[in-house]
Design a protein around this motif. Structure first.
Motif, PDB file in Angstrom:
ATOM      1  N   VAL A 180      47.300  41.314  39.691  1.00 29.35           N
ATOM      2  CA  VAL A 180      47.617  40.993  40.884  1.00 29.35           C
ATOM      3  C   VAL A 180      46.246  41.545  41.774  1.00 29.35           C
ATOM      4  O   VAL A 180      45.888  40.704  42.948  1.00 29.35           O
ATOM      5  CB  VAL A 180      48.735  41.538  41.794  1.00 29.35           C
ATOM      6  CG1 VAL A 180      48.925  41.445  43.235  1.00 29.35           C
ATOM      7  CG2 VAL A 180      50.028  40.845  40.960  1.00 29.35           C
ATOM      8  N   MET A 181      45.926  42.593  41.686  1.00 28.46           N
ATOM      9  CA  MET A 181      44.715  43.079  42.639  1.00 28.46           C
ATOM     10  C   MET A 181      43.361  42.292  42.066  1.00 28.46           C
ATOM     11  O   MET A 181      42.671  42.064  43.012  1.00 28.46           O
ATOM     12  CB  MET A 181      44.342  44.667  41.851  1.00 28.46           C
ATOM     13  CG  MET A 181      43.216  45.400  42.885  1.00 28.46           C
ATOM     14  SD  MET A 181      43.523  45.518  44.686  1.00 28.46           S
ATOM     15  CE  MET A 181      44.931  46.366  44.854  1.00 28.46           C
ATOM     16  N   GLU A 182      43.642  41.883  40.840  1.00 29.24           N
ATOM     17  CA  GLU A 182      41.998  41.342  40.376  1.00 29.24           C
ATOM     18  C   GLU A 182      41.885  39.960  41.072  1.00 29.24           C
ATOM     19  O   GLU A 182      41.125  39.670  41.722  1.00 29.24           O
ATOM     20  CB  GLU A 182      42.083  40.883  38.761  1.00 29.24           C
ATOM     21  CG  GLU A 182      40.814  40.367  38.360  1.00 29.24           C
ATOM     22  CD  GLU A 182      40.765  40.409  36.843  1.00 29.24           C
ATOM     23  OE1 GLU A 182      39.925  39.879  36.178  1.00 29.24           O
ATOM     24  OE2 GLU A 182      42.057  40.494  36.248  1.00 29.24           O
ATOM     25  N   CYS A 183      43.191  39.016  40.982  1.00 28.93           N
ATOM     26  CA  CYS A 183      43.351  37.715  41.500  1.00 28.93           C
ATOM     27  C   CYS A 183      42.915  37.857  43.460  1.00 28.93           C
ATOM     28  O   CYS A 183      42.224  37.004  43.811  1.00 28.93           O
ATOM     29  CB  CYS A 183      44.472  37.128  41.350  1.00 28.93           C
ATOM     30  SG  CYS A 183      44.760  36.751  39.610  1.00 28.93           S
ATOM     31  N   PHE A 184      43.717  39.139  43.841  1.00 26.08           N
ATOM     32  CA  PHE A 184      43.458  39.239  45.234  1.00 26.08           C
ATOM     33  C   PHE A 184      41.799  39.286  45.397  1.00 26.08           C
ATOM     34  O   PHE A 184      41.495  38.650  46.493  1.00 26.08           O
ATOM     35  CB  PHE A 184      44.278  40.434  45.515  1.00 26.08           C
ATOM     36  CG  PHE A 184      44.123  40.825  46.975  1.00 26.08           C
ATOM     37  CD1 PHE A 184      45.084  40.313  48.061  1.00 26.08           C
ATOM     38  CD2 PHE A 184      42.881  41.503  47.588  1.00 26.08           C
ATOM     39  CE1 PHE A 184      44.701  40.500  49.495  1.00 26.08           C
ATOM     40  CE2 PHE A 184      43.022  41.715  49.117  1.00 26.08           C
ATOM     41  CZ  PHE A 184      43.867  41.342  49.832  1.00 26.08           C
ATOM     42  N   LEU A 185      41.304  40.122  44.671  1.00 22.43           N
ATOM     43  CA  LEU A 185      39.629  40.537  44.957  1.00 22.43           C
ATOM     44  C   LEU A 185      38.949  39.136  44.910  1.00 22.43           C
ATOM     45  O   LEU A 185      37.721  38.975  45.735  1.00 22.43           O
ATOM     46  CB  LEU A 185      39.103  41.538  44.210  1.00 22.43           C
ATOM     47  CG  LEU A 185      39.750  42.956  44.521  1.00 22.43           C
ATOM     48  CD1 LEU A 185      39.554  44.021  43.450  1.00 22.43           C
ATOM     49  CD2 LEU A 185      39.597  43.475  45.718  1.00 22.43           C
ATOM     50  N   HIS A 186      39.351  38.398  43.734  1.00 21.85           N
ATOM     51  CA  HIS A 186      38.628  37.109  43.596  1.00 21.85           C
ATOM     52  C   HIS A 186      38.919  36.076  44.681  1.00 21.85           C
ATOM     53  O   HIS A 186      37.664  35.419  45.027  1.00 21.85           O
ATOM     54  CB  HIS A 186      38.914  36.672  42.405  1.00 21.85           C
ATOM     55  CG  HIS A 186      38.089  37.236  41.087  1.00 21.85           C
ATOM     56  ND1 HIS A 186      36.754  37.047  40.980  1.00 21.85           N
ATOM     57  CD2 HIS A 186      38.675  38.137  40.100  1.00 21.85           C
ATOM     58  CE1 HIS A 186      36.412  37.721  39.829  1.00 21.85           C
ATOM     59  NE2 HIS A 186      37.568  38.517  39.306  1.00 21.85           N
ATOM     60  N   ALA A 187      40.038  35.940  45.180  1.00 19.68           N
ATOM     61  CA  ALA A 187      40.010  35.166  46.265  1.00 19.68           C
ATOM     62  C   ALA A 187      39.437  35.653  47.471  1.00 19.68           C
ATOM     63  O   ALA A 187      39.228  34.771  48.362  1.00 19.68           O
ATOM     64  CB  ALA A 187      41.860  35.074  46.761  1.00 19.68           C
ATOM     65  N   LEU A 188      39.503  37.046  47.730  1.00 21.91           N
ATOM     66  CA  LEU A 188      38.721  37.473  48.895  1.00 21.91           C
ATOM     67  C   LEU A 188      37.159  36.940  48.864  1.00 21.91           C
ATOM     68  O   LEU A 188      36.853  36.679  49.742  1.00 21.91           O
ATOM     69  CB  LEU A 188      38.780  38.980  48.650  1.00 21.91           C
ATOM     70  CG  LEU A 188      38.695  39.786  50.128  1.00 21.91           C
ATOM     71  CD1 LEU A 188      39.496  39.365  51.043  1.00 21.91           C
ATOM     72  CD2 LEU A 188      38.563  41.230  49.934  1.00 21.91           C
ATOM     73  N   ARG A 189      36.614  37.168  47.762  1.00 22.42           N
ATOM     74  CA  ARG A 189      35.236  36.885  47.538  1.00 22.42           C
ATOM     75  C   ARG A 189      35.094  35.370  47.821  1.00 22.42           C
ATOM     76  O   ARG A 189      33.979  34.933  48.410  1.00 22.42           O
ATOM     77  CB  ARG A 189      34.656  36.983  46.062  1.00 22.42           C
ATOM     78  CG  ARG A 189      33.349  36.788  45.674  1.00 22.42           C
ATOM     79  CD  ARG A 189      33.074  35.688  44.835  1.00 22.42           C
ATOM     80  NE  ARG A 189      31.859  34.776  45.094  1.00 22.42           N
ATOM     81  CZ  ARG A 189      30.765  35.429  44.576  1.00 22.42           C
ATOM     82  NH1 ARG A 189      30.592  36.578  44.158  1.00 22.42           N
ATOM     83  NH2 ARG A 189      29.532  34.656  44.724  1.00 22.42           N
ATOM     84  N   LEU A 190      35.902  34.468  47.413  1.00 23.67           N
ATOM     85  CA  LEU A 190      35.905  33.061  47.476  1.00 23.67           C
ATOM     86  C   LEU A 190      35.704  32.604  49.150  1.00 23.67           C
ATOM     87  O   LEU A 190      34.980  31.912  49.392  1.00 23.67           O
ATOM     88  CB  LEU A 190      36.913  32.300  46.918  1.00 23.67           C
ATOM     89  CG  LEU A 190      36.860  32.187  45.526  1.00 23.67           C
ATOM     90  CD1 LEU A 190      38.051  31.318  44.708  1.00 23.67           C
ATOM     91  CD2 LEU A 190      35.560  31.772  45.131  1.00 23.67           C
TER      92      LEU A 190
END
Length: 842
Positions: free
Chosen positions: A796-806
């Protein structure tokens, strides 16, 4: 957003600022940001507030030590109304109430700390008396009766051989070994040393428990030492050495009585002193608790304890004086500036009239006047609620939107959880995250009371969590992925036939999502990888195109037509003719059927479009229309190539043609004082006439300093535009590739779920009997722990951070300037809500 000047007389400053703070709509501008706060007119008041808050923090430690539960404020509005009612009932100037509270806090601090110190001194005295009792009792056991029955020999020459001396005292437990070693070396083994634990810390804890005191202040473990050595005379060299050793440990040394009667008498004296000290402890504790209870009690009509009432009022006063320091003092008036949302002027004027009514002396309360628009950038104001707040915080972490530019926070409400859901797509995992969001929403009030709950930090983001769970659940249905298992909800279009899957009808289409038969096929991984990869590219290009469109909206709104025609249009055409065309042919390939292994390669098509612009495609995307595809690709490639110099050349040429040097207007970094240095004459007899004259003077002055100009030569313009062009062209490729993380994260999530299922559950459910049940339960627990620990937390944290970067890099860099600053409303409600504390009740 409108800019206003505020002029108020010194006598009404506190009343006016107190009323305006209830409006929550004024953003005060510091007249001189470089001026240290200590040099401001009300710096002394701010310091006094800080001192009072420090004293209250000291009292709060005592309240916690004596386990006094404070009732904290839950409704700031009702507390502010109560403050106003108290001010009206006092029939005194409002600013004097702080002086009264300051004196009261000082008195209470001195009184309570004195009582606490007395209590601690009494406790220390009890410890000393108890320690002396333990020393006498244990020394009596060690030395026995023979110590008092030493016989004087008939032969005086044998006296020194029969007479022994003793030293009795107390040392710390940790010094026991070192003490023995030193005594042995000093006496060369000619002394008998006995050490015994006193267990004083247990007695101290039991004594504190009997008085219901805090037991954390335990005493350090101590030991009794008894040294018996030959030669009891004062001039004995051995005794002198031993006395020096004992004194070097800085601990208590006790004179042991010479007879048993004296021992008994000493024990009785210590018991009497102990009883008296305990009585004093009880009395002091009662007085201290009475003083502390006064801080805990609530006043009639107040929604919090008196301690919290004083703390929040001091914070309110400090906040008022800090903002009052933003105003400049000119003689008998204060002058300042503030930003105000459009349409709020009437409410400000109403507050000024209320200040006149609440002012007992009916001094003039001043007036506001709108200033003509100036090149200073206004603050960015957001009217947020509990739903939009977390999404706006995501945007603000990257940078505050420029005043009136398109705010990405509005679109982030949908795009952020959707892109997260594409990466975290799983029906079960998404549903669990969705349930977590529902729990946070409907049990918010209950969780706020649980100060030790791990869900407390998640409450402000509850609507973000529920949307993330919803879109992960939705995309899980699109991928047909439930814990790595495909669900046959609508009936597959394929049926098994001779170890193969045969399609029942060409017109048969699985109604929603991916047909579950692909999970059972041998090409499952290849198919899903290709599908997710192409889908991620399509979503990424749409996302970036939307960002470019927002740039066009910004340029039209700010009437920056040069950027519209020389940046927005070529950027839009370049993106459509390259990556937009790639998305289009991906969709066309999905919609067409190709026979005899003539499927076109998307990558090969895009490469040949540039490297072989005049060759017909061998396997065209449009079946049997190679000539048509060639003409389209040639046109699109030509447009894309033209767009590059279009972005690079026209803007610098146009700017350079206007002037040899392009002047870029820059707003001054410092706001200048509204009022000139003219001082009000002290000889004016009529104060009201003086105030009217000051108002007239202020109305005629300029509110801002002259606009400064910074010159840039044409070379800098060319360099800047070249960097912008190269960054966009190359960034279009890298940003499109960056959206492949949607595919990579989804693949990793699915593969982890499949590994956990295969290793923990698959094959373990077929074992029957009791052993099968036990093994099944054990492996299910392992599966649940792995799923929660890896997928529901780390992933969840990993997907959250990648969505943040996008959003920050790929989307917002297309249009978002992020060089604004937030509207910071002058608000009691905001400052008190930020400093509220939660009760410890469960």
């Amino acid at each position: 957003m409108k800019y206003y000047s505020l002029v108020i007389p010194r006598e009404s400053a506190w009343v006016v600022m107190n009323e305006l703070a209830r409006l929550d709509q004024l953003h005060f501008v510091d007249y001189d940001p470089q001026l240290p706060m200590i040099n401001r007119p009300f710096a002394n008041y701010v310091k006094r507030c800080d001192d009072s808050l420090f004293k209250l923090s000291c009292l709060e430690l005592l309240l916690k030590e004596f386990k006094k539960n404070l009732n904290y404020c839950e409704n700031v509005d009702s507390l502010l109304d109560y403050y106003q009612q108290v001010q009206q009932d006092r029939m005194k100037p409002g600013h004097t109430y702080f002086d009264e509270l300051e004196q009261e806090i000082e008195q209470k601090k001195i009184q309570i700390q004195e009582q606490s110190a007395n209590l601690q001194n009494l406790l220390d005295r009890v410890n000393i008396i108890t320690e002396q009792q333990l020393v006498l009792e244990n020394a009596k056991e060690i030395l026995g009766q023979s110590m008092f029955q030493q016989q004087v020999p008939h032969n005086p020459n044998d006296y020194q051989q029969l007479k022994f001396g003793q030293l009795i005292g107390v040392i710390d437990k940790e010094e026991e070994v070192r003490f023995k070693r030193i005594i042995f070396r000093v006496t060369k083994g000619n002394a008998w040393v006995q050490i015994k634990d006193l267990n004083n810390e247990q007695i101290d804890n039991s004594m504190r428990k009997s008085f219901h005191l805090n037991q954390n202040n335990t005493s350090q473990p101590r030991c009794l030492f008894v040294i018996v050595f030959p030669g009891a005379e004062e001039s004995s060299s051995l005794k002198i050495k031993l006395l020096k050793v004992c004194d070097s440990f800085n601990k208590q040394r006790i004179e042991y009585p010479n007879s048993m009667d004296q021992v008994q008498r000493k024990m009785m004296e210590l018991a009497q002193q102990l009883q008296e000290s305990k009585s004093l402890i009880e009395m002091t504790k009662q007085q201290l608790e009475q003083s502390l209870n006064k801080l805990v009690l609530q006043k009639q009509g107040c929604n919090c304890s008196y301690f919290e009432y004083m703390r929040l009022y001091i914070l309110k006063e400090k906040y008022l004086y800090v903002n009052l320091n933003y105003l400049t003092m000119r003689g008998s008036i204060f002058t300042g500036y503030f930003w105000l949302p459009e349409g709020m002027e009437i409410m400000v004027e109403e507050k000024l009239r209320n200040a006149m009514i609440n002012n007992r002396d009916h001094y003039p309360t001043g007036q506001i006047q709108q200033i003509k628009p100036q090149p200073y950038t206004p603050p960015t104001y957001f009217n947020l609620n509990e739903v939009t707040l977390p999404f706006q915080e995501i945007v603000n972490t990257y940078g505050i939107p420029r005043y009136q530019e398109v705010n990405p926070g509005l679109f982030t409400i949908i795009t952020f959880p959707f892109l997260f859901g594409v990466m975290f797509a799983d029906i079960a995992h998404g549903f669990m995250l969705f349930l977590c969001g529902i729990y946070l929403i409907f049990w918010k009030n209950y969780l706020l009371k649980q100060t030790d709950s791990m869900f407390n930090l998640m409450i402000p983001f509850r609507y973000l969590i529920i949307l993330m769970g919803f879109f992960a659940f939705y995309n899980g249905f699109i991928y047909n992925d439930y814990l790595s298992i495909s669900l046959n909800l609508f009936g597959s279009c394929y049926s098994p036939e001779k170890d193969e899957w045969k399609r029942e009808s060409k017109d048969c289409v699985y109604p929603f999502g991916v047909d579950p038969v692909w999970q059972a096929s041998g090409s499952s991984l290849n198919f899903m990888n290709s599908y997710k990869m192409k889908l991620s590219v399509i979503l990424g290009v749409i996302h970036m195109l939307f960002g470019i469109l927002m740039k066009g909206v910004n340029t039209l709104y700010f009437k920056n037509y040069l950027d519209f025609f020389c940046e927005f249009i070529p950027q839009l055409l370049f993106m459509i003719c390259t990556f937009g065309w790639m998305d289009f042919i991906i969709i066309v390939k999905w919609l067409n059927t190709y026979e005899n292994n003539t499927d076109p390669s998307i990558i090969e098509t895009m490469i040949n479009q540039v490297l072989k612009p005049f060759d017909k495609p061998v396997n065209p995307v449009f079946p049997n229309q190679a000539e048509f595809q060639l003409r389209i690709t040639q046109i699109l490639t030509l447009i894309a190539v033209i767009c590059i110099p279009w972005m690079l050349l026209p803007k610098p040429l146009i700017l350079g043609s206007k002037n040899d040097k392009h002047k870029v207007s820059m707003s001054d970094s410092q706001y200048q004082p509204l009022v000139s240095d003219k001082q009000v004459s002290e000889q004016d007899e009529d104060s009201n006439q003086e105030f009217d004259n000051d108002l007239q003077n202020v109305a005629n002055l300029k509110s801002f300093s002259e606009q400064t100009q910074e010159e840039h030569d044409s070379g800098e313009i060319w360099v800047h535009q070249m960097i912008e062009t190269i960054e966009f062209v190359l960034g279009g490729i890298s940003n499109t590739a960056s959206y492949l993380r949607l595919w990579a994260l989804s693949l990793a999530h699915g593969q982890l779920a499949e590994v956990f299922y295969d290793m923990c559950l698959a094959g373990k459910l077929d074992i029957g009997g009791i052993l099968g049940g036990l093994l099944g339960g054990y492996f299910y627990i392992v599966f649940a722990l792995l799923t929660f620990g890896v997928l529901m937390t780390m992933d969840v944290m990993e997907c959250f951070l990648h969505a943040l970067r996008l959003h920050w890099v790929e989307f917002q860099n297309k249009f978002y300037k992020a060089d604004g600053y937030l509207f910071n409303g002058y608000s009691y409600k905001k400052i008190l809500n930020d400093n509220l504390k939660q009760s410890n009740s469960k």
